[in-house]
Design a protein around this motif. Structure first.
Motif, PDB file in Angstrom:
ATOM      1  N   ALA A   1      48.025  43.406  40.979  1.00  9.31           N
ATOM      2  CA  ALA A   1      48.224  42.794  39.657  1.00  9.31           C
ATOM      3  C   ALA A   1      48.009  43.827  38.555  1.00  9.31           C
ATOM      4  O   ALA A   1      48.746  43.841  37.557  1.00  9.31           O
ATOM      5  CB  ALA A   1      47.287  41.601  39.474  1.00  9.31           C
TER       6      ALA A   1
ATOM      7  N   GLU B   1      44.107  33.039  43.300  1.00  7.08           N
ATOM      8  CA  GLU B   1      42.673  33.154  43.553  1.00  7.08           C
ATOM      9  C   GLU B   1      41.884  33.261  42.256  1.00  7.08           C
ATOM     10  O   GLU B   1      40.775  32.723  42.161  1.00  7.08           O
ATOM     11  CB  GLU B   1      42.396  34.378  44.444  1.00  7.08           C
ATOM     12  CG  GLU B   1      42.801  34.215  45.896  1.00  7.08           C
ATOM     13  CD  GLU B   1      44.307  34.295  46.138  1.00  7.08           C
ATOM     14  OE1 GLU B   1      44.727  34.037  47.277  1.00  7.08           O
ATOM     15  OE2 GLU B   1      45.071  34.606  45.195  1.00  7.08           O
TER      16      GLU B   1
ATOM     17  N   VAL C   1      51.136  37.385  42.528  1.00  8.70           N
ATOM     18  CA  VAL C   1      50.862  38.261  43.661  1.00  8.70           C
ATOM     19  C   VAL C   1      50.349  37.378  44.792  1.00  8.70           C
ATOM     20  O   VAL C   1      49.301  36.743  44.667  1.00  8.70           O
ATOM     21  CB  VAL C   1      49.838  39.351  43.300  1.00  8.70           C
ATOM     22  CG1 VAL C   1      49.543  40.224  44.509  1.00  8.70           C
ATOM     23  CG2 VAL C   1      50.327  40.186  42.121  1.00  8.70           C
TER      24      VAL C   1
ATOM     25  N   TYR D   1      44.511  35.751  51.969  1.00 11.59           N
ATOM     26  CA  TYR D   1      43.155  35.521  51.463  1.00 11.59           C
ATOM     27  C   TYR D   1      42.233  35.308  52.660  1.00 11.59           C
ATOM     28  O   TYR D   1      41.365  36.120  52.930  1.00 11.59           O
ATOM     29  CB  TYR D   1      43.116  34.330  50.505  1.00 11.59           C
ATOM     30  CG  TYR D   1      41.710  33.945  50.092  1.00 11.59           C
ATOM     31  CD1 TYR D   1      40.900  34.856  49.428  1.00 11.59           C
ATOM     32  CD2 TYR D   1      41.185  32.697  50.388  1.00 11.59           C
ATOM     33  CE1 TYR D   1      39.596  34.529  49.067  1.00 11.59           C
ATOM     34  CE2 TYR D   1      39.891  32.360  50.027  1.00 11.59           C
ATOM     35  CZ  TYR D   1      39.094  33.273  49.376  1.00 11.59           C
ATOM     36  OH  TYR D   1      37.812  32.944  49.022  1.00 11.59           O
TER      37      TYR D   1
ATOM     38  N   MET E   1      44.878  42.159  46.057  1.00 13.91           N
ATOM     39  CA  MET E   1      45.771  41.420  45.163  1.00 13.91           C
ATOM     40  C   MET E   1      45.519  41.810  43.707  1.00 13.91           C
ATOM     41  O   MET E   1      46.459  41.979  42.924  1.00 13.91           O
ATOM     42  CB  MET E   1      45.622  39.912  45.377  1.00 13.91           C
ATOM     43  CG  MET E   1      46.257  39.443  46.673  1.00 13.91           C
ATOM     44  SD  MET E   1      46.169  37.666  46.921  1.00 13.91           S
ATOM     45  CE  MET E   1      44.578  37.514  47.718  1.00 13.91           C
ATOM     46  N   ASN E   2      44.242  41.970  43.346  1.00 18.76           N
ATOM     47  CA  ASN E   2      43.911  42.369  41.974  1.00 18.76           C
ATOM     48  C   ASN E   2      44.425  43.775  41.656  1.00 18.76           C
ATOM     49  O   ASN E   2      44.894  44.030  40.545  1.00 18.76           O
ATOM     50  CB  ASN E   2      42.408  42.278  41.730  1.00 18.76           C
ATOM     51  CG  ASN E   2      41.917  40.855  41.647  1.00 18.76           C
ATOM     52  OD1 ASN E   2      42.694  39.931  41.389  1.00 18.76           O
ATOM     53  ND2 ASN E   2      40.627  40.661  41.866  1.00 18.76           N
TER      54      ASN E   2
ATOM     55  N   THR F   1      47.115  36.030  40.077  1.00 22.86           N
ATOM     56  CA  THR F   1      46.820  35.543  41.427  1.00 22.86           C
ATOM     57  C   THR F   1      46.306  34.112  41.348  1.00 22.86           C
ATOM     58  O   THR F   1      45.613  33.752  40.392  1.00 22.86           O
ATOM     59  CB  THR F   1      45.746  36.405  42.130  1.00 22.86           C
ATOM     60  OG1 THR F   1      44.491  36.224  41.480  1.00 22.86           O
ATOM     61  CG2 THR F   1      46.128  37.881  42.143  1.00 22.86           C
TER      62      THR F   1
END
Length: 122
Positions: free
Chosen positions: A35, A49, A9, A13, A31-32, A47
């Motif tokens: 996901a 991150e 994903v 950021y 993003m989470n 991700t």
């Protein structure tokens, strides 16, 4: 789950945040959430991150854009992408996310530009 994919994903950021921690956290949360939706559709959404941020903290990064950030942040995502089947680009403008899309295309990986394009794997 033979149709299941590991999907990176990729979204903003830092872009558009002025490096405001709350706004960057909101981008990570988006993003989470994506996901998680991919997981619920039978895929493994990941991700960069999730891997890079703990490494940056451990390495002693003082914040986005410092030398440790430059050493770790995007290279981790690029290594992760090499293991993924596809990338899903979300959110607004982002040089880094666009870089992941270009890298995915160069590697011959699938690129999804919306979650609706990702087939269900359940």
């Amino acid at each position: 789950m033979s149709n299941a994919q590991m999907i990176l994903v990729a979204g903003p950021y830092r872009s558009g945040t002025g490096d405001d921690p709350a706004r960057m956290a909101a981008n990570v949360a988006a993003m989470n959430e994506t996901a998680l939706a991919l997981f619920r559709a039978g895929h493994l959404g990941v991700t960069g991150e999730a891997l890079a941020l703990p490494l940056l903290e451990t390495a002693g990064s003082t914040g986005p854009g410092d030398s440790l950030y430059e050493e770790i942040f995007h290279p981790v995502a690029e290594q992760l992408l090499a293991r993924c089947d596809a990338v899903l680009r979300i959110g607004g403008p982002s040089e880094g996310a666009d870089r992941m899309v270009a890298h995915a295309r160069a590697l011959g990986k699938r690129v999804y530009l919306s979650a609706a394009e990702v087939p269900d794997a359940r």
